[in-house]
Design an enzyme around this catalytic site. Structure first.
Site, PDB file in Angstrom:
ATOM      1  N   ARG A   8      -4.953  -1.737   8.833  1.00 58.66           N
ATOM      2  CA  ARG A   8      -6.184  -2.500   8.600  1.00 58.66           C
ATOM      3  C   ARG A   8      -5.885  -3.623   7.619  1.00 58.66           C
ATOM      4  O   ARG A   8      -4.851  -3.639   6.953  1.00 58.66           O
ATOM      5  CB  ARG A   8      -7.305  -1.593   8.101  1.00 58.66           C
ATOM      6  N   GLU A  67     -12.398  -4.674  -4.346  1.00 57.32           N
ATOM      7  CA  GLU A  67     -12.920  -3.315  -4.138  1.00 57.32           C
ATOM      8  C   GLU A  67     -12.166  -2.283  -4.980  1.00 57.32           C
ATOM      9  O   GLU A  67     -12.648  -1.156  -5.165  1.00 57.32           O
ATOM     10  CB  GLU A  67     -12.815  -2.913  -2.663  1.00 57.32           C
ATOM     11  N   ASN A  68     -10.989  -2.630  -5.480  1.00 56.73           N
ATOM     12  CA  ASN A  68     -10.209  -1.648  -6.262  1.00 56.73           C
ATOM     13  C   ASN A  68     -10.859  -1.315  -7.612  1.00 56.73           C
ATOM     14  O   ASN A  68     -10.490  -0.332  -8.250  1.00 56.73           O
ATOM     15  CB  ASN A  68      -8.767  -2.120  -6.463  1.00 56.73           C
ATOM     16  N   TRP A  69     -11.862  -2.107  -8.035  1.00 54.93           N
ATOM     17  CA  TRP A  69     -12.599  -1.766  -9.270  1.00 54.93           C
ATOM     18  C   TRP A  69     -13.349  -0.458  -9.102  1.00 54.93           C
ATOM     19  O   TRP A  69     -13.755   0.149 -10.105  1.00 54.93           O
ATOM     20  CB  TRP A  69     -13.608  -2.867  -9.631  1.00 54.93           C
ATOM     21  N   GLU A  71       1.065 -13.067  12.549  1.00 54.76           N
ATOM     22  CA  GLU A  71       1.606 -11.908  13.261  1.00 54.76           C
ATOM     23  C   GLU A  71       1.513 -10.711  12.318  1.00 54.76           C
ATOM     24  O   GLU A  71       1.920 -10.795  11.157  1.00 54.76           O
ATOM     25  CB  GLU A  71       3.072 -12.160  13.648  1.00 54.76           C
ATOM     26  N   TRP A  82       2.842   7.972  -2.507  1.00 53.26           N
ATOM     27  CA  TRP A  82       4.238   8.139  -2.949  1.00 53.26           C
ATOM     28  C   TRP A  82       4.269   9.106  -4.140  1.00 53.26           C
ATOM     29  O   TRP A  82       5.105  10.022  -4.193  1.00 53.26           O
ATOM     30  CB  TRP A  82       4.809   6.777  -3.345  1.00 53.26           C
ATOM     31  N   ASP A 139       0.828  -1.206   0.000  1.00 56.84           N
ATOM     32  CA  ASP A 139       0.000   0.000   0.000  1.00 56.84           C
ATOM     33  C   ASP A 139       0.863   1.258   0.000  1.00 56.84           C
ATOM     34  O   ASP A 139       1.979   1.270   0.534  1.00 56.84           O
ATOM     35  CB  ASP A 139      -0.910  -0.018   1.247  1.00 56.84           C
ATOM     36  N   GLY A 140       0.322   2.322  -0.594  1.00 58.68           N
ATOM     37  CA  GLY A 140       0.978   3.632  -0.526  1.00 58.68           C
ATOM     38  C   GLY A 140       1.524   4.142  -1.849  1.00 58.68           C
ATOM     39  O   GLY A 140       2.205   5.167  -1.870  1.00 58.68           O
ATOM     40  N   SER A 190      -7.512  -5.560  -5.280  1.00 58.05           N
ATOM     41  CA  SER A 190      -8.620  -6.145  -4.516  1.00 58.05           C
ATOM     42  C   SER A 190      -9.927  -6.085  -5.298  1.00 58.05           C
ATOM     43  O   SER A 190     -10.059  -5.317  -6.270  1.00 58.05           O
ATOM     44  CB  SER A 190      -8.784  -5.401  -3.185  1.00 58.05           C
TER      45      SER A 190
HETATM   46  C1  IPE Z   1      -5.532  -2.806  -0.174  1.00 57.21           C
HETATM   47  O1  IPE Z   1      -5.164  -1.485  -0.330  1.00 57.21           O
HETATM   48  C2  IPE Z   1      -5.515  -3.518  -1.489  1.00 57.21           C
HETATM   49  C3  IPE Z   1      -4.204  -3.726  -2.101  1.00 57.21           C
HETATM   50  C4  IPE Z   1      -3.064  -3.415  -1.566  1.00 57.21           C
HETATM   51  C5  IPE Z   1      -4.206  -4.355  -3.378  1.00 57.21           C
HETATM   52  P1  IPE Z   1      -6.264  -0.325  -0.530  1.00 57.21           P
HETATM   53  O2  IPE Z   1      -5.508   0.917  -0.678  1.00 57.21           O
HETATM   54  O3  IPE Z   1      -7.196  -0.695  -1.609  1.00 57.21           O
HETATM   55  O4  IPE Z   1      -7.054  -0.389   0.852  1.00 57.21           O
HETATM   56  P2  IPE Z   1      -7.881   0.723   1.634  1.00 57.21           P
HETATM   57  O5  IPE Z   1      -8.879   1.283   0.674  1.00 57.21           O
HETATM   58  O6  IPE Z   1      -6.920   1.748   2.107  1.00 57.21           O
HETATM   59  O7  IPE Z   1      -8.499  -0.021   2.779  1.00 57.21           O
HETATM   60  C1  IPE Z   2      -1.475   0.244  -3.413  1.00 57.37           C
HETATM   61  O1  IPE Z   2      -1.316   1.619  -3.420  1.00 57.37           O
HETATM   62  C2  IPE Z   2      -1.813  -0.311  -4.772  1.00 57.37           C
HETATM   63  C3  IPE Z   2      -3.208  -0.781  -4.888  1.00 57.37           C
HETATM   64  C4  IPE Z   2      -4.097  -0.799  -3.937  1.00 57.37           C
HETATM   65  C5  IPE Z   2      -3.617  -1.263  -6.191  1.00 57.37           C
HETATM   66  P1  IPE Z   2      -2.557   2.613  -3.416  1.00 57.37           P
HETATM   67  O2  IPE Z   2      -2.926   2.901  -4.809  1.00 57.37           O
HETATM   68  O3  IPE Z   2      -3.660   2.111  -2.555  1.00 57.37           O
HETATM   69  O4  IPE Z   2      -1.878   3.888  -2.758  1.00 57.37           O
HETATM   70  P2  IPE Z   2      -2.506   4.877  -1.710  1.00 57.37           P
HETATM   71  O5  IPE Z   2      -3.051   4.071  -0.573  1.00 57.37           O
HETATM   72  O6  IPE Z   2      -3.582   5.641  -2.417  1.00 57.37           O
HETATM   73  O7  IPE Z   2      -1.369   5.748  -1.291  1.00 57.37           O
HETATM   74 MG    MG Z   3      -4.118   2.343  -0.596  1.00 56.07          MG
END
Ligand code: IPE
Ligand code: IPE
Ligand code: MG
Length: 246
Positions: A198, A71-73, A211, A29, A24-25, A69
């Site tokens: 989370r 939900e990423n759709w 862990e 970044w 994540d992030g 995920s």
């Molecule tokens: C979780 O990250 C899914 C992936 C890393 C692929 P998200 O960025 O989608 O999660 P939320 O929305 O912060 O919970």
């Molecule tokens: C993780 O980074 C990649 C995916 C969830 C696909 P994010 O795209 O969620 O990055 P942030 O959380 O918005 O920084």
């Molecule tokens: Mg994210």
């Protein structure tokens, strides 16, 4: 109750056999640099390469990465399309290196939602690497744990209706065999980058006794040394599995 075996509560924490990472992030970044989110995802793909190599060097037998995920759709269409493009690119450009390094690749998630060329590339990559045994690399794409659990329940119900099993015959072992991770041992260590604390619908069943290590590093900056630090933190934990420990 029939239960899947959990390790004894010896109080000793050995090396993690299976490390799972919520990557994540990427967006933050990019934002911090005034760049479009896709730039973060690109650098995130570089981090995947580094971490897969690093995990192999550290002797971690199973590495599972959460890439996209269910939900990423809900993200803007152009970001979803960028992420799918990167996945396509990753599958094609990394396959030789993964194979050369003895990685067995498995993509975990609901393939119905993916473009047919990606589904084909996944099948080819899994086929090419299936006999490798240095490290198992699982990449979770279009993966959601609730979706996975509902599908497992549905499959078991259909088999019960068909008379193949009885309701009493359903136990943790038979349930686990219906999950997308069937055959993959539960994660010992779950790392999430970027400071979020989370689970976001990742491996809910499988992480019952994992862990959890949350690190502030954004995924594009994550590397082998961060993985080593998380493993060092894991070693300091005492796993008790509901027992009393040492
Ligand atoms: C979780 O990250 C899914 C992936 C890393 C692929 P998200 O960025 O989608 O999660 P939320 O929305 O912060 O919970
Ligand atoms: C993780 O980074 C990649 C995916 C969830 C696909 P994010 O795209 O969620 O990055 P942030 O959380 O918005 O920084
Ligand atoms: Mg994210």
């Amino acid at each position: 109750m029939s239960t899947a075996p959990l390790p004894a509560a010896s109080g000793e924490t050995s090396e993690p056999h299976h490390v799972a990472i919520i990557m994540d992030g990427n967006g933050r970044w990019a934002k911090a640099r005034g760049l479009p989110r896709v730039a973060g995802h690109r650098r995130g793909a570089d981090a995947v390469r580094r971490v897969v190599r690093g995990a192999g060097e550290l002797g971690i037998p199973v590495l599972t990465l959460f890439a996209f995920s269910t939900e990423n759709w809900t993200r803007p269409a152009d970001e979803v399309s960028d992420l799918m493009g990167l996945l396509r690119h990753y599958l094609r450009s990394e396959l030789d290196e993964l194979h050369k390094n003895g990685a067995r690749l498995r993509v975990i998630g609901n393939r119905d939602g993916l473009a047919s060329d990606i589904v084909r590339d996944i099948a080819d990559a899994e086929k090419m690497t299936r006999n490798n045994n240095r490290i198992d690399v699982n990449i979770c794409v279009n993966y959601g744990s609730r979706d996975e659990i509902v599908r497992a329940a549905r499959n078991l119900a259909q088999r019960a209706v068909a008379g193949e099993l009885t309701a009493d015959g359903i136990d943790e072992g038979s349930f686990e065999r219906e999950l997308l991770t069937a055959g993959v041992p539960d994660p010992d260590l779950l790392i999430r980058t970027s400071g979020e604390q989370r689970i976001s619908n990742f491996l809910l069943w499988q992480c019952a006794y994992a862990e959890l290590v949350f690190v502030d590093t954004l995924w594009p900056d994550f590397g082998k040394e961060h993985l080593e630090q998380a493993v060092a933190e894991f070693r300091r934990r005492e796993r008790r599995y509901g027992g009393v420990g040492s």
